[in-house]
Every structure is written in structure tokens, then in C-alpha cells.
Design an enzyme around this catalytic site. Sequence first.
Site, PDB file in Angstrom:
ATOM      1  N   GLN A   1       0.781  -1.040   0.124  1.00  0.00           N
ATOM      2  CA  GLN A   1      -0.296  -0.339   0.099  1.00  0.00           C
ATOM      3  C   GLN A   1       0.896   1.482  -0.265  1.00  0.00           C
ATOM      4  OE1 GLN A   1      -1.075   1.048   4.855  1.00  0.00           O
ATOM      5  NE2 GLN A   1      -1.578  -1.554   3.952  1.00  0.00           N
TER       6      GLN A   1
ATOM      7  N   HIS B   1       0.177   6.365   1.265  1.00  0.00           N
ATOM      8  CA  HIS B   1      -1.110   6.636   1.073  1.00  0.00           C
ATOM      9  C   HIS B   1      -0.902   7.944   0.806  1.00  0.00           C
ATOM     10  CE1 HIS B   1      -1.346   3.321   4.132  1.00  0.00           C
ATOM     11  NE2 HIS B   1      -0.072   3.941   4.685  1.00  0.00           N
TER      12      HIS B   1
ATOM     13  N   GLU C   1       3.145   8.340   8.354  1.00  0.00           N
ATOM     14  CA  GLU C   1       3.500   6.681   9.743  1.00  0.00           C
ATOM     15  C   GLU C   1       4.841   6.356   9.896  1.00  0.00           C
ATOM     16  OE1 GLU C   1       0.822   4.141   8.157  1.00  0.00           O
ATOM     17  OE2 GLU C   1       2.493   2.697   7.208  1.00  0.00           O
TER      18      GLU C   1
ATOM     19  N   HIS D   1       4.418   0.361   0.477  1.00  0.00           N
ATOM     20  CA  HIS D   1       5.419  -0.632   1.289  1.00  0.00           C
ATOM     21  C   HIS D   1       4.001  -1.621   1.960  1.00  0.00           C
ATOM     22  CE1 HIS D   1       2.595   2.786   3.102  1.00  0.00           C
ATOM     23  NE2 HIS D   1       2.490   1.948   4.423  1.00  0.00           N
TER      24      HIS D   1
ATOM     25  N   ARG E   1      -4.034   1.161  -2.147  1.00  0.00           N
ATOM     26  CA  ARG E   1      -3.550  -1.065  -1.922  1.00  0.00           C
ATOM     27  C   ARG E   1      -3.429  -1.019  -3.771  1.00  0.00           C
ATOM     28  NH1 ARG E   1      -8.431  -0.572   1.656  1.00  0.00           N
ATOM     29  NH2 ARG E   1      -7.101  -1.249   3.769  1.00  0.00           N
TER      30      ARG E   1
END
Length: 510
Positions: free
Chosen positions: A199, A201, A232, A364, A383
Site C-alpha cells: 500500500q 498513502h 506513519e 510498503h 492498495r
Amino acid sequence: MSPNDLRLEILGTSFTISADEERSYLEKLLQEYYLKVRDMQKSTGLKDPLKIAILTGFTLCDELHRVRHNAHATEEEEALQRTINLFARLDETIGKDKNGTVQALYFLENPVKHYEWGSPSWIPRLLRRENPTGEPWAELWMGVHPAAPSMLKNQPPKSLAQLIAADPPCFVGKEAAVNFGGLPFLFKLLAAARPLSIQAHPSKEQARQGWQRENAQDTPERNYKDDNHKPEILCALSPFTALCGFRYPKDIDFLIFTCFAAAPRSLQNGLAPLRAALTDGRGSPLRDFLAGLLGMPKELREQLTAYVSTEIRNPPEIDGSIWPLVQRLAKLYPEDPGILAPLYLNLIRLEPGQAIYLPEGILHAYMDGFGVELMANSDNVLRCGLTSKHVDLNELMNVLYFHPFMPDLLTDRPGAAPADPVFFSYPSPCKEFSLSVIRNLQGPFPLPGPAIIVVTAGRLAVSRAEAAGPDSDACWEFEPGGSAFIPPSPEPLILSGDFTLYAASIPAGR
Ligand SMILES: [Zn+2]
């Protein structure tokens, strides 16, 4: 009730008053007051009933004063400034009173997510909870996310979100209340027994636009669940394997060549366009490669899966864990082009205490391991494979960063001996959160509130520095798995014990 009794139900309280005036007149006054209160709530956004009532009274005094002195209407700006000054004074006076009722910390009871890739043992073991059915405990969420907010322990049922929403400046500080409207991060324990999907972001701008676009189109399969970005950071609590960031095109080509050197000619021919995209020097090698890979015809994906599943030879020229991982993925996700991810993404092995920070647009996939994860408060995931969930290739291609990327391995205690006290904040260039580890530190909690802490090993005792407030003598004990929310306070909390804790906080001055 006599005709002159009037029942007031307003701002979360109710009581009856008696007055000499006519009932109809009293009801009219009450209606007007309700309207004034409602306007005050609307125009200020305040939730605290005491502040709303005080401000409403104040504006009524102002009106009365004007009528009495026949004053001219003042400029809007002047009125606004007066309101701001009043807010400041209210904060001072009410805030002081409140210090008596705001606790120095709040123990949390956190929701668990039982996604199928989760480990049945890591999280239950840390929390010393039984898991007799062996169901997966994938994630434990600490925060205010509406999908699963933390609850306050030892209190009447109340979520951390409700606590903070009642008075954001008090519980997250004025700056964060203005910048984010509340707590801007979501903190998790993550325990993967099996790989999560590949995935990436979006950036803040992409998320804002995507959210608006999908709202306008009323899309059934949404990519954007909110309008926020989701950087993240993941820190390993056990050895942790992750795939992260594109390898260099020539390295990807070498790995494909080496792994499929003995493959049937038809499979080699099928992979040839992918290799050409990486090496022919035209276009964008990584973009063209990924587009080719994700557009692979079914027949070729079947051949690929069949070959990977039967060819047990580990190519001696390459890192010995790459091919077994490809095989593991082929078993779990047959015919998914994502099974080649270990060949095109960097294979990262984190030791406990090591972390990686993932900015926007970086592909990642977490393979397995136990860790803490901290992210901006968002659920925006695009995804790219190893999933049965919605995949939107066009939008994925829009948000990806098509350049080689190797994340820095952030290590928590450069030069420290195992028993040394440690306080280390992992560097991350993001204004919503900062992840820190604190180990065996005897003394003041070194971070500004708001913070969420979780103890991952040992025992921690927390006490107040000064004797003040209702819990002045209080000492809070934490066992492994214990977590708490710490609001901003001028008075530091004192840590003691042999412990390791991870803390999520907001970086100062960014
Ligand atoms: Zn992610």
C-alpha cells in the site's frame, strides 16, 4: 407547579424557577434566552456549558448597556476583540478551577482489531489476556479515531474522544486545538503473523482533492475515507520484516533475471517487457514497470505462480531470504502480481527498537512482526496487491513516488548500554506526531502533553512532582500493556521503575 413556575432545561441541566410575572411572559423570555444560547454556541463553537452561559449573560449585559446609554453600534472587529479577550480571561479563571478536576493522567482501555493477518499471541501476551480460540489480534488502537476510540478506564463510560472534545484547549493545548481541532495522531500496537497488503498513502493535497472528488461523485468503492494525509512511523518490538520503497531499476532487473533464469521460455518472454521497461532508458522505468506488472494477463500470472511454487532452488547470487518470501507470498496470494514485491521493494529487517518513517507515496507492506505504529489521524490507503480489498490502479499511479527510496533505519539508543536510561525521540518530519521511547528513566516525564504512553516491558510508577490537586498523593502503577493519556500540565509527572514505554506526542514548535 403554580402558574408562575417555569421549568428550565438548558445546557445539560434542568431546574424550576418561580416568578411573579405572567407565565406567557416568562415563556417568551425563556424562548429568547434559548435563541441567544444557541447563537452563542453556533458562533463560538464552544461546548463547555459554563462558558456558553457566561458569554450569553455577558452579551445580554452589553445589549442592556447599549439600550441604557443609547450607544452607537460598534464595529464588528471591536466586538470580536472583546470576545477574544473574554475567552482569555475565562480560560484563566475557569482553567484554574479546573485544575482541580482535570486528572494528571487517564488510564485507557483500548479496542482491538481482529484482522485476519493478525498474530494470535503477541498482543494477548503483552496484555496478559487469554485467547483460547486463537483468533488473530492484529491491532490495538490508542486514540480518538471514530471507528474505534479508546475508552477511559475506572470512569463512567466515556471515550477519550469525548473527554477531549469537551474542551480541546484544555486537553490538547491551545496550539493543537487551533491547528488540528483535537488529538492529531493515532497510536497502535501492530502484530502481524501474515503479510499486510502492499500500500501507499496520499499527500495532504491529494487526500483533500480525492475526498472532495469522491464526495461529489458518490463513489461506492472509496479510496478516501477522510481529507487527511497519513504519514506513519513503525518501531519494532520484535524482529520485524517489511518491504518498503522501490529498489533501483537495475537491481530489480537483476533480481528478476536471476530468479527466473531457469524458468520456462514462455514465462521469461512474458517477463521480458517488464525488464525492458526497467532498462531501456525511455519513459519512467519504475512507473512503466509497475503498470506492466499490474496489467499482467491472467495466463502469465498463473504461470508465474506455478513456477514460484515449484522452483525451490534459492538463487545463490541473492540475499537468501528474498526467494523464500516470494514463495510464501505465492502460497498466500496465488496469481497476485504482488508476489514479486520482494524483488522490486527493499526488504527491511528491523531489530527491536529500530524504526522506519514512511512519508507519502512510498509503497510498503509489513510482512510479519510485532511493533508500535504511530500515524496521522487518517484512514486513507491505496492498495497495490496482496489483498482482496478494493484496488484502484489509476489513483494508485497518481499518488506513488516513482523513484528508488530506502528508508533510514532509525535506531533508539546510539551508544547506550542495555541498562542505561534512554529517552529517544525518533526523527520524523511531520507536525502531527513524534514517537519516543523511554527506558528506565528515573525523573520527570520528558515530553509535553498531550501524550499517549504504552508500557511494553517492566513496571512503571508515575507520581506527581508537587503536592497539589485532588490526586496529589497519587501514584499510578503500570504493568506491561498498560496505557494512558497525559493532558498538558505545567507540573511534570515523575517516572520510576524498570520499564520500557513508547510515547506518542505532538512535536513542539513545528
Ligand atoms: Zn501504511
